[in-house]
Write a protein that holds these residues in place. Structure first.
Motif, mmCIF file in Angstrom:
data_model
loop_
_atom_site.group_PDB
_atom_site.id
_atom_site.type_symbol
_atom_site.label_atom_id
_atom_site.label_comp_id
_atom_site.label_asym_id
_atom_site.label_seq_id
_atom_site.Cartn_x
_atom_site.Cartn_y
_atom_site.Cartn_z
ATOM 1 N N ILE A 104 -7.356 3.913 -1.489
ATOM 2 C CA ILE A 104 -6.402 2.949 -2.022
ATOM 3 C C ILE A 104 -6.933 1.543 -1.763
ATOM 4 O O ILE A 104 -7.526 1.271 -0.712
ATOM 5 C CB ILE A 104 -4.989 3.127 -1.422
ATOM 6 N N GLY A 126 -4.428 12.153 -0.982
ATOM 7 C CA GLY A 126 -4.955 10.803 -1.162
ATOM 8 C C GLY A 126 -6.412 10.695 -0.748
ATOM 9 O O GLY A 126 -6.815 11.251 0.267
ATOM 10 N N SER A 131 -2.845 -2.704 -7.500
ATOM 11 C CA SER A 131 -3.420 -1.700 -6.618
ATOM 12 C C SER A 131 -4.025 -0.576 -7.430
ATOM 13 O O SER A 131 -3.627 -0.332 -8.571
ATOM 14 C CB SER A 131 -2.302 -1.168 -5.707
ATOM 15 N N THR A 159 -6.285 10.042 -5.973
ATOM 16 C CA THR A 159 -5.940 11.278 -5.279
ATOM 17 C C THR A 159 -6.866 12.387 -5.773
ATOM 18 O O THR A 159 -7.263 12.405 -6.932
ATOM 19 C CB THR A 159 -4.473 11.693 -5.504
ATOM 20 N N SER A 186 2.364 1.761 -3.417
ATOM 21 C CA SER A 186 1.324 2.191 -4.348
ATOM 22 C C SER A 186 0.967 3.653 -4.137
ATOM 23 O O SER A 186 0.880 4.428 -5.090
ATOM 24 C CB SER A 186 0.076 1.319 -4.176
ATOM 25 N N GLU A 187 0.760 4.038 -2.892
ATOM 26 C CA GLU A 187 0.390 5.430 -2.634
ATOM 27 C C GLU A 187 1.537 6.380 -2.957
ATOM 28 O O GLU A 187 1.327 7.485 -3.449
ATOM 29 C CB GLU A 187 -0.075 5.629 -1.199
ATOM 30 N N SER A 240 0.825 -1.208 0.000
ATOM 31 C CA SER A 240 0.000 0.000 0.000
ATOM 32 C C SER A 240 0.859 1.258 0.000
ATOM 33 O O SER A 240 0.570 2.221 -0.709
ATOM 34 C CB SER A 240 -0.930 -0.005 1.215
ATOM 35 N N CYS A 277 -5.139 3.567 -6.708
ATOM 36 C CA CYS A 277 -5.086 4.675 -5.753
ATOM 37 C C CYS A 277 -5.695 5.910 -6.407
ATOM 38 O O CYS A 277 -5.389 6.217 -7.556
ATOM 39 C CB CYS A 277 -3.641 4.943 -5.342
#
Length: 121
Positions: A64, A61, A106, A110, A40-41, A37, A108
């Motif tokens: 996720i 963010g 993943s 934002t 990925s972020e 995670s 994510c």
């Protein structure tokens, strides 16, 4: 945090972001979910900021999700993110091992926000 976890940003462009870091595992030899995670972020955040007008916008963010699909026990992992929507910055991230075998997929999101300009009068 990137230095502490030894995450290296390898490539940043308008089409993708690539990061590498040493493999960190859980007791069952799967990629530690925190690392999946976090990688990925990190990729989504770096990519989002790269695409913004930094004087007038900023990204934070929103969401996720990560699916760990295969275990690995050593080496380096690579996270590669691709923007799939640029208004809210939706990123798809693939985490692979050194042989490009997938370990985690993943997504994510934002948010892109406008900066409020202060009036200096």
């Amino acid at each position: 945090m990137l230095d502490a976890l030894r995450i290296e940003i390898v490539e940043v462009s308008n089409e993708k972001v690539v990061a590498r870091c040493p493999f960190m595992m859980q007791p069952d030899n799967t990629l530690d979910s925190f690392m999946g995670s976090f990688n990925s972020e990190t990729v989504a955040s770096v990519g989002s900021w790269n695409l913004l007008d930094m004087e007038n916008e900023y990204a934070i963010g929103l969401e996720i999700s990560a699916n760990h699909i295969r275990g690995e026990s050593e080496g380096t992992v690579k996270a590669t993110g691709f923007p799939i929507h640029k208004t809210t910055m939706v990123w798809e991230i693939q985490i692979t091992d050194e042989n490009d075998k997938p370990i985690c997929f993943s997504r994510c999101t934002t948010a892109v926000n406008k900066r409020i300009k202060k009036n200096n009068s």
